[in-house]
Motif scaffolding. Structure first.
Motif, short mmCIF file in Angstrom:
data_model
loop_
_atom_site.label_atom_id
_atom_site.label_comp_id
_atom_site.label_asym_id
_atom_site.label_seq_id
_atom_site.Cartn_x
_atom_site.Cartn_y
_atom_site.Cartn_z
N MET A 1 -15.16 3.74 14.20
CA MET A 1 -15.30 2.17 14.61
C MET A 1 -14.18 2.14 14.02
SD MET A 1 -16.88 -0.82 12.54
CE MET A 1 -16.01 -2.30 12.71
N TRP B 1 1.11 -1.35 0.39
CA TRP B 1 0.18 -0.07 -0.22
C TRP B 1 1.01 0.99 -0.06
CZ3 TRP B 1 -1.04 3.99 3.92
CH2 TRP B 1 -1.77 4.40 3.78
N GLY C 1 -0.73 -1.50 11.91
CA GLY C 1 -1.76 -1.46 12.02
C GLY C 1 -3.42 -1.63 12.67
N VAL C 2 -3.52 -0.36 12.78
CA VAL C 2 -5.02 0.00 13.75
C VAL C 2 -5.85 0.50 11.99
CG1 VAL C 2 -6.21 2.73 14.44
CG2 VAL C 2 -4.04 1.12 15.49
N ARG C 3 -7.10 -0.67 12.29
CA ARG C 3 -8.19 -0.62 11.24
C ARG C 3 -9.20 0.56 11.55
NH1 ARG C 3 -8.46 -3.57 6.75
NH2 ARG C 3 -5.80 -4.98 7.14
N TYR C 4 -9.69 1.37 11.44
CA TYR C 4 -10.62 2.74 11.33
C TYR C 4 -11.46 2.58 10.25
CZ TYR C 4 -8.24 5.77 9.47
OH TYR C 4 -7.14 6.53 8.20
N ARG C 5 -12.93 2.77 10.97
CA ARG C 5 -14.04 3.89 9.96
C ARG C 5 -14.58 5.09 10.74
NH1 ARG C 5 -18.52 1.52 7.30
NH2 ARG C 5 -17.54 -1.10 8.35
N VAL D 1 -11.83 -1.57 7.17
CA VAL D 1 -12.59 -3.18 7.31
C VAL D 1 -11.97 -3.97 8.20
CG1 VAL D 1 -12.74 -5.41 5.64
CG2 VAL D 1 -12.36 -3.58 4.33
N PHE D 2 -12.59 -4.62 9.70
CA PHE D 2 -12.34 -5.18 10.09
C PHE D 2 -12.56 -6.69 9.63
CE2 PHE D 2 -12.95 -0.57 11.15
CZ PHE D 2 -12.87 -0.13 11.83
N ARG E 1 -9.28 -6.78 1.51
CA ARG E 1 -9.17 -5.65 1.99
C ARG E 1 -8.70 -6.21 3.76
NH1 ARG E 1 -13.45 -3.42 -1.06
NH2 ARG E 1 -12.01 -2.88 -3.39
N GLY E 2 -9.68 -6.64 4.54
CA GLY E 2 -9.23 -7.37 5.68
C GLY E 2 -7.96 -8.40 6.01
N SER E 3 -7.83 -8.95 5.22
CA SER E 3 -6.84 -9.75 5.02
C SER E 3 -5.68 -9.21 5.52
CB SER E 3 -6.85 -10.83 4.35
OG SER E 3 -6.70 -10.75 3.24
N VAL E 4 -5.15 -8.37 4.87
CA VAL E 4 -3.70 -7.77 3.95
C VAL E 4 -3.65 -6.06 5.27
CG1 VAL E 4 -4.11 -7.96 2.19
CG2 VAL E 4 -4.96 -5.73 2.09
N GLN E 5 -1.89 -6.26 5.29
CA GLN E 5 -1.63 -5.16 6.12
C GLN E 5 -0.76 -4.36 5.11
OE1 GLN E 5 -1.20 -4.50 9.66
NE2 GLN E 5 -2.92 -6.54 10.17
N ALA E 6 -0.83 -3.13 5.72
CA ALA E 6 0.12 -1.50 4.52
C ALA E 6 0.81 -2.48 3.73
CB ALA E 6 0.04 -0.79 5.17
N PHE F 1 -8.51 0.94 2.47
CA PHE F 1 -8.31 -0.27 2.82
C PHE F 1 -8.54 -0.86 4.34
CE2 PHE F 1 -4.60 -2.33 5.17
CZ PHE F 1 -3.61 -1.35 4.54
N GLN F 2 -8.14 0.35 5.54
CA GLN F 2 -7.81 -0.06 7.15
C GLN F 2 -9.63 0.37 7.57
OE1 GLN F 2 -5.40 2.82 6.05
NE2 GLN F 2 -3.75 2.54 7.65
N ALA G 1 -1.61 5.04 11.08
CA ALA G 1 -2.63 3.77 10.83
C ALA G 1 -2.02 2.44 10.33
CB ALA G 1 -3.99 4.03 10.68
N ALA G 2 -2.05 3.18 9.42
CA ALA G 2 -1.24 1.94 8.55
C ALA G 2 0.19 1.24 9.16
CB ALA G 2 -1.05 1.77 6.71
N VAL G 3 0.30 1.80 9.54
CA VAL G 3 2.46 1.16 10.27
C VAL G 3 1.82 0.38 11.16
CG1 VAL G 3 4.04 2.41 8.63
CG2 VAL G 3 3.19 3.63 11.15
#
Lengths: 263, 224
Positions: free
Chosen positions: B178, A120, B166-170, A202-203, A242-247, A199-200, B162-164
């Motif tokens: 969330m 990403w 591994g934090v997910r947010y929306r 997605v949980f 998208r929920g399965s990948v990291q950046a 993509f983040q 957030a990407a580095v």
């Protein structure tokens, strides 16, 4: 048509066909051409109670995923994005692993085909260099609703089955198997998976072994989703991916294309 | 513990971030073990725009390579690399969050009381509402001490951090997000050494912090 040009076009078409075993719409000589996508609405796969559709403003989108050749040129201009030089915080160990050298994509795989094994961060850096950005999930999925004739084909006969079949038999090496939709955008289905900017959002699913309480400890507002169009299974696959990948994840089926806003 | 120039800056910067009461300020002046040099230097306040003293080159695994500007509660421009030199526990929250965020802060406060040399970092995922003023009043209302850094950014900088991490947010409404409740431990160079993925599960975080402290202390002992 002049003979030389015709030969060249035929050669390009042959390469593209070889790449994708597809419909014969070869990737043209303007690789990074963008097309204008008009504003509209998109109903997300998961929505909040009360939330229906989200508005997508008009934007520009690459007609094709970024090619190996294009990314090779980017790496040439930006040595810090070479394999081996790119920081591990931005790319995992598989970054551009299918290239014969850090500076060359080689030609064992057609150079017009989509670059994959990019993170990403790398995709973002490429798009930023081009004055663009990655498309959002809403933008990408909005364009993916289209078939050859309709901007939203999800109610059309067979479209969802067709896109699911294409998703289950991806031709990662080429983009040509996929159709050109009414916007003029190629390979939204049946090609590679593509990065989106958010993509983040997605949980990943909960771990059922530890139960609901831990899920609440993992995520603020974790249960606050409702399903959108459950028939669009191909969209579910993309969502899950998208929920399965990291950046920093790189895989051989994950590429990208760039977007740009319109002022 | 081995201190690098960055420690000084971090400690002194935090004071302006939270506008501490006189009580808090005096407790801030009690230096953690081995921090005498840092405290002496601490009289020199860093001002935004002033060039930073040279630091060791960032490790390739350091998240401080994300070189985008942030702002603090005073509205000053900040860079993650300023956090270099001391271990940090980092979480991403939004200050108007009613449910999990106070619990994240509670977890961080427990770590604050248990680990003297640790910095605590909160980064807002809500650039539209968490203005510098809002960050400052949040820091005051939740009584965040001088070891805390509270940062806001842009949609882009938040996405990258957030990407580095591994934090997910929306964003799920005008007022709420969330987001995953992750607490990340960074070593003094900014490399991720532990990720606590659920609230209250502090044991792994504690173990990681003890290890960081030991590995920092080891080179110093050898030098003596």
């Amino acid at each position: 048509m002049r003979p030389v040009r015709a030969v060249l076009l035929a050669a390009l078409a042959a390469l593209a066909l070889d790449a994708g075993a597809g419909s014969g719409q070869g990737r043209g000589a303007v690789p990074s051409a963008t097309v204008r996508i008009e504003a509209g609405t998109y109903r997300p796969l998961y929505t909040q109670p009360g939330e229906d559709a989200v508005r997508v403003d008009a934007f520009l989108l690459h007609a094709w995923p970024v090619s190996r050749s294009e990314f090779e040129a980017f790496v040439g201009r930006n040595p810090k994005w070479r394999r081996g030089a790119a920081a591990p915080v931005f790319v995992d160990g598989g970054y551009l692993r299918d290239w014969p050298s850090p500076v060359s994509a080689g030609d064992a795989v057609p150079r017009q085909g989509p670059v994959t094994n990019v993170s990403w961060f790398a995709a973002r850096a490429y798009c930023a260099e081009q004055g663009g950005r990655l498309p959002t999930t809403a933008e990408w999925e909005y364009v993916a609703l289209a078939d050859e004739q309709r901007r939203n084909a999800t109610e059309a006969d067979g479209f969802l089955r067709r896109t699911l079949e294409m998703a289950m038999q991806p031709r990662a090496r080429g983009t040509d198997a996929a159709f050109r939709n009414v916007w003029g955008v190629h390979a939204m289905h049946g090609g590679v998976m593509e990065w989106v900017s958010d993509f983040q959002g997605v949980f990943a699913g909960s771990d059922s072994r530890v139960g609901e309480r831990r899920e609440q400890q993992l995520t603020c507002a974790g249960g606050a989703t409702a399903t959108g169009d459950a028939r669009d299974y191909a969209a579910f696959l993309r969502y899950a991916y998208r929920g399965s990948v990291q950046a920093r994840t790189t895989t051989g089926v994950l590429g990208f294309r760039c977007a740009r806003g319109i002022q | 513990m081995r201190w690098r120039p960055g420690v000084t800056l971090t400690v002194s910067l935090l004071v302006s971030c939270t506008a501490p009461t006189p009580d808090e300020r005096s407790s801030a002046e009690v230096p953690p073990e081995g921090a005498a040099a840092a405290a002496a230097d601490g009289a020199h306040l860093h001002h935004a725009g002033e060039p930073l003293p040279p630091l060791a080159p960032l490790p390739l695994t350091s998240i401080y390579q994300l070189d985008v500007p942030w702002y603090d509660g005073a509205g000053s421009e900040r860079h993650l690399a300023e956090l270099q030199g001391t271990p940090q526990a980092v979480a991403m929250v939004y200050t108007t969050c009613g449910s999990a965020c106070p619990l994240i802060v509670a977890d961080l406060k427990r770590l604050e009381s248990e680990f003297e040399g640790l910095g605590l970092v909160l980064v807002s995922i809500d650039p539209s509402r968490d203005t510098p003023e809002q960050l400052a009043s949040f820091a005051a209302a939740t009584r965040l001490g001088p070891r805390w850094t509270v940062l806001g950014g842009t949609d882009d900088s938040v996405a990258e951090l957030a990407a580095v991490l591994g934090v997910r947010y929306r964003r799920i409404s005008d007022t709420d997000f969330m987001h995953s409740n992750i607490i990340t431990v960074l070593d003094a160079g900014g490399s991720i050494v532990h990720r606590q993925e659920a609230l209250g599960e502090l044991d792994g975080t504690r173990a990681a912090l003890r290890q960081v402290a030991e590995s920092q202390a080891a080179p110093q002992r050898r030098n003596r």
